[in-house]
Design an enzyme around this catalytic site. Structure first.
Site, mmCIF file in Angstrom:
data_model
loop_
_atom_site.group_PDB
_atom_site.id
_atom_site.type_symbol
_atom_site.label_atom_id
_atom_site.label_comp_id
_atom_site.label_asym_id
_atom_site.label_seq_id
_atom_site.Cartn_x
_atom_site.Cartn_y
_atom_site.Cartn_z
ATOM 1 N N ARG A 122 0.843 -1.201 0.000
ATOM 2 C CA ARG A 122 0.000 0.000 0.000
ATOM 3 C C ARG A 122 0.874 1.245 0.000
ATOM 4 O O ARG A 122 0.942 1.983 0.977
ATOM 5 C CB ARG A 122 -0.945 -0.047 1.175
ATOM 6 C CG ARG A 122 -2.086 -0.996 0.868
ATOM 7 C CD ARG A 122 -3.117 -0.984 1.931
ATOM 8 N NE ARG A 122 -4.431 -1.165 1.333
ATOM 9 C CZ ARG A 122 -5.541 -1.270 2.024
ATOM 10 N NH1 ARG A 122 -5.506 -1.184 3.332
ATOM 11 N NH2 ARG A 122 -6.693 -1.426 1.421
ATOM 12 N N GLN A 127 -1.344 2.681 -5.688
ATOM 13 C CA GLN A 127 -2.753 2.972 -5.351
ATOM 14 C C GLN A 127 -3.718 2.545 -6.452
ATOM 15 O O GLN A 127 -4.813 2.071 -6.171
ATOM 16 C CB GLN A 127 -2.926 4.452 -5.048
ATOM 17 C CG GLN A 127 -2.821 4.714 -3.561
ATOM 18 C CD GLN A 127 -3.018 6.168 -3.197
ATOM 19 O OE1 GLN A 127 -3.334 6.995 -4.046
ATOM 20 N NE2 GLN A 127 -2.814 6.482 -1.940
ATOM 21 N N ASP A 130 -4.755 -1.083 -6.135
ATOM 22 C CA ASP A 130 -5.215 -1.504 -4.813
ATOM 23 C C ASP A 130 -6.607 -2.140 -4.914
ATOM 24 O O ASP A 130 -7.640 -1.511 -4.670
ATOM 25 C CB ASP A 130 -5.221 -0.289 -3.880
ATOM 26 C CG ASP A 130 -5.548 -0.663 -2.442
ATOM 27 O OD1 ASP A 130 -5.898 -1.835 -2.195
ATOM 28 O OD2 ASP A 130 -5.469 0.219 -1.580
ATOM 29 N N SER A 133 -8.860 -2.249 -1.735
ATOM 30 C CA SER A 133 -9.662 -1.038 -1.494
ATOM 31 C C SER A 133 -10.862 -0.987 -2.439
ATOM 32 O O SER A 133 -11.961 -0.603 -2.035
ATOM 33 C CB SER A 133 -8.811 0.226 -1.672
ATOM 34 O OG SER A 133 -7.913 0.354 -0.608
ATOM 35 N N TYR A 229 -2.636 0.498 8.405
ATOM 36 C CA TYR A 229 -3.471 -0.540 9.021
ATOM 37 C C TYR A 229 -3.442 -0.438 10.545
ATOM 38 O O TYR A 229 -2.558 0.194 11.114
ATOM 39 C CB TYR A 229 -2.951 -1.926 8.640
ATOM 40 C CG TYR A 229 -3.193 -2.316 7.213
ATOM 41 C CD1 TYR A 229 -4.465 -2.558 6.743
ATOM 42 C CD2 TYR A 229 -2.127 -2.469 6.339
ATOM 43 C CE1 TYR A 229 -4.681 -2.949 5.437
ATOM 44 C CE2 TYR A 229 -2.329 -2.868 5.025
ATOM 45 C CZ TYR A 229 -3.605 -3.105 4.576
ATOM 46 O OH TYR A 229 -3.822 -3.489 3.289
HETATM 47 P P1 NAD Z 1 -8.685 -3.232 7.152
HETATM 48 O O1 NAD Z 1 -9.700 -3.844 6.251
HETATM 49 O O2 NAD Z 1 -7.487 -4.054 7.540
HETATM 50 O O3 NAD Z 1 -9.427 -2.819 8.531
HETATM 51 C C1 NAD Z 1 -10.637 -2.124 8.566
HETATM 52 C C2 NAD Z 1 -10.661 -1.182 9.750
HETATM 53 O O4 NAD Z 1 -10.744 -1.919 10.979
HETATM 54 C C3 NAD Z 1 -9.408 -0.300 9.874
HETATM 55 O O5 NAD Z 1 -9.781 1.059 9.799
HETATM 56 C C4 NAD Z 1 -8.839 -0.683 11.242
HETATM 57 O O6 NAD Z 1 -8.235 0.423 11.892
HETATM 58 C C5 NAD Z 1 -10.078 -1.166 11.973
HETATM 59 N N1 NAD Z 1 -9.808 -1.994 13.162
HETATM 60 C C6 NAD Z 1 -8.885 -2.969 13.335
HETATM 61 N N2 NAD Z 1 -8.948 -3.480 14.583
HETATM 62 C C7 NAD Z 1 -9.959 -2.815 15.226
HETATM 63 C C8 NAD Z 1 -10.516 -2.892 16.526
HETATM 64 N N3 NAD Z 1 -10.042 -3.737 17.428
HETATM 65 N N4 NAD Z 1 -11.531 -2.051 16.827
HETATM 66 C C9 NAD Z 1 -12.013 -1.169 15.925
HETATM 67 N N5 NAD Z 1 -11.533 -1.050 14.678
HETATM 68 C C10 NAD Z 1 -10.504 -1.865 14.323
HETATM 69 O O7 NAD Z 1 -8.143 -1.870 6.617
HETATM 70 P P2 NAD Z 1 -8.500 -1.038 5.299
HETATM 71 O O8 NAD Z 1 -9.877 -0.529 5.411
HETATM 72 O O9 NAD Z 1 -8.162 -1.836 4.087
HETATM 73 O O10 NAD Z 1 -7.446 0.151 5.405
HETATM 74 C C11 NAD Z 1 -7.234 0.858 6.609
HETATM 75 C C12 NAD Z 1 -6.587 2.184 6.299
HETATM 76 O O11 NAD Z 1 -5.402 1.969 5.509
HETATM 77 C C13 NAD Z 1 -7.436 3.121 5.460
HETATM 78 O O12 NAD Z 1 -8.396 3.817 6.143
HETATM 79 C C14 NAD Z 1 -6.358 4.035 4.899
HETATM 80 O O13 NAD Z 1 -6.047 5.058 5.834
HETATM 81 C C15 NAD Z 1 -5.177 3.112 4.748
HETATM 82 N N6 NAD Z 1 -4.987 2.770 3.329
HETATM 83 C C16 NAD Z 1 -3.833 3.197 2.739
HETATM 84 C C17 NAD Z 1 -3.621 2.952 1.382
HETATM 85 C C18 NAD Z 1 -2.381 3.393 0.704
HETATM 86 O O14 NAD Z 1 -2.235 3.205 -0.465
HETATM 87 N N7 NAD Z 1 -1.439 3.961 1.418
HETATM 88 C C19 NAD Z 1 -4.561 2.255 0.661
HETATM 89 C C20 NAD Z 1 -5.744 1.828 1.291
HETATM 90 C C21 NAD Z 1 -5.922 2.101 2.631
#
Ligand code: NAD
Length: 382
Positions: A122, A127, A130, A133, A229
């Site tokens: 990521r 991006q 991805d 996402s 994450y």
């Molecule tokens: P994910 O599917 O792994 O997790 C979903 C959500 O669950 C996350 O927001 C995480 O913080 C939350 N979570 C985990 N444990 C938890 C707990 N015990 N209680 C409550 N919430 C909990 O993650 P995702 O949605 O694929 O991505 C998370 C973040 O990563 C995004 O919001 C974004 O900021 C980032 N991201 C970055 C890129 C990049 O290219 N840099 C791309 C996609 C996402």
């Protein structure tokens, strides 16, 4: 070079890896494209549309598997047919290398080069590739639509001559990609939305969508893992979240849970008591079901009625929106292909950060260290 597009064979799968509209840049490079008959039908793409885009259509799946140099897929071909793959071919898709590496064994042995869309790093350069996402966006939207359909109440506030109907209360747990899309969709339908995430950074995004962010004092521990994450929390920290979740679920009409920690089972955040405290008729949709579920009562893939609460645990929501899920996925795949196909020829530079991160196996051996560890023979104990 021959690129093959398979009709996905996993039960309930409706997506396709590339749509006819994706083929133009490939065919312009002199790549031949062969499509299994019916591959795109659920995603709105007929065989004729593929032919019109310059592809050849065949009903002979084994011929396609044996002839393709590059095979973009949604799911890995089944183990039993992987020995049809052409030696040296490249397979790209949601290969589940950390969940089920053994299911790739025959493909590795051909040897095929395997790239997993789940493992694309990521970083900003990746991006556009991805796919996690993309699919999370579709799933977050569809989760709200499903929950709204099952809820015996309306979502928006209505003021009518027959009285006022209050808006539905929606609680979203995990405000990552899927959670934020669920919040936006529920808001558009007129619900009042609350959300919780362990990452404090999610708070601003939640508030910008017009929802209330619920803060929990986790005692200042670090909740951020790498790459945006969440980190895996201790039981004590999880407990603080569980208390807030139980209290909020009790006054919510819909609870959508999306919390995940990459490479780990989904955190268990909802205890049976929290479900029992929900009002009859309310809906709990566990989007983390493929990773075991956020609710202790979740049975992945099975719908339950628990004291009048509908508990939904869908395993593949993107497959319920095949046209747009395929469209987004195909764009992710095309962008990935641009890294490994140059002027119509395969060119694998495994020192590239994205390719190195996404590569599961090459030349008959696992490349990803986590996959290698999972596949290593366990030493005999005496
Ligand atoms: P994910 O599917 O792994 O997790 C979903 C959500 O669950 C996350 O927001 C995480 O913080 C939350 N979570 C985990 N444990 C938890 C707990 N015990 N209680 C409550 N919430 C909990 O993650 P995702 O949605 O694929 O991505 C998370 C973040 O990563 C995004 O919001 C974004 O900021 C980032 N991201 C970055 C890129 C990049 O290219 N840099 C791309 C996609 C996402």
């Amino acid at each position: 070079m021959l690129l093959g597009i398979l009709k996905e064979s996993a039960p309930g799968e409706t997506r396709v890896a590339l749509l006819p509209e994706s083929l133009k840049p490939l065919i312009a490079q002199g790549i031949s494209v062969i499509v299994q008959s019916g591959a795109g039908i659920c995603a709105g793409a007929s065989d004729k549309a593929y032919v019109d885009a310059g592809a050849t259509v065949t009903a002979d799946r084994a011929r396609l598997l044996g002839g393709a140099d590059v095979l973009p897929v949604v799911n890995a071909p089944e183990l039993a047919e992987q020995n049809h793959l052409k030696a040296g071919c490249v397979v790209i898709g949601f290969l589940r290398p950390l969940d089920a590496p053994q299911a790739l064994a025959e493909a590795m042995a051909r040897p095929a080069t395997l790239f997993s869309m789940e493992l694309v790093p990521r970083i900003s350069r990746a991006q556009t590739m991805d796919a996690l996402s993309s699919m999370a966006t579709v799933a977050g939207y569809k989760a709200v639509i499903l929950a709204a359909d099952r809820l015996p109440r309306l979502f928006p506030m209505l003021m009518t001559a027959a009285g006022t109907i209050p808006p539905a209360r929606v609680f979203v747990i995990g405000a990552g990609v899927a959670g934020l899309q669920a919040i936006a969709t529920a808001r558009r339908l007129g619900a009042v939305v609350e959300a919780y995430d362990v990452r404090a950074a999610a708070g601003e995004q939640v508030r910008s969508l017009g929802a209330k962010f619920l803060d929990v004092d986790l005692g200042g521990i670090s909740t951020e893992g790498g790459g945006g994450y969440a980190a895996e929390l201790t039981e004590e920290a999880l407990d603080r979240g569980r208390d807030l979740i139980a209290r909020t679920a009790a006054h919510s009409d819909v609870v959508i849970t999306t919390a995940q920690v990459p490479g780990r089972p989904a955190p268990r955040l909802i205890r049976p008591g929290a479900v029992e405290s929900m009002r009859p008729g309310s809906v709990l949709l566990d989007l983390a079901a493929p990773a075991g579920g956020n609710c202790e009562l979740t049975k992945p893939g099975i719908e339950q009625n628990i004291g009048g609460v509908t508990l939904l645990a869908p395993l593949n929501l993107p497959a319920q929106v095949p046209v747009h899920a395929s469209q987004l996925y195909a764009r992710n795949i095309l962008n990935f292909l641009a890294l490994i196909v140059k002027k119509g020829e395969l060119s694998l530079d495994l020192s590239d950060e994205i390719l190195a991160g996404a590569c599961v196996a090459h030349n008959g051996a696992p490349v990803n260290p986590r996959v290698a560890k999972l596949l290593a023979p366990t030493p005999l104990s005496d």
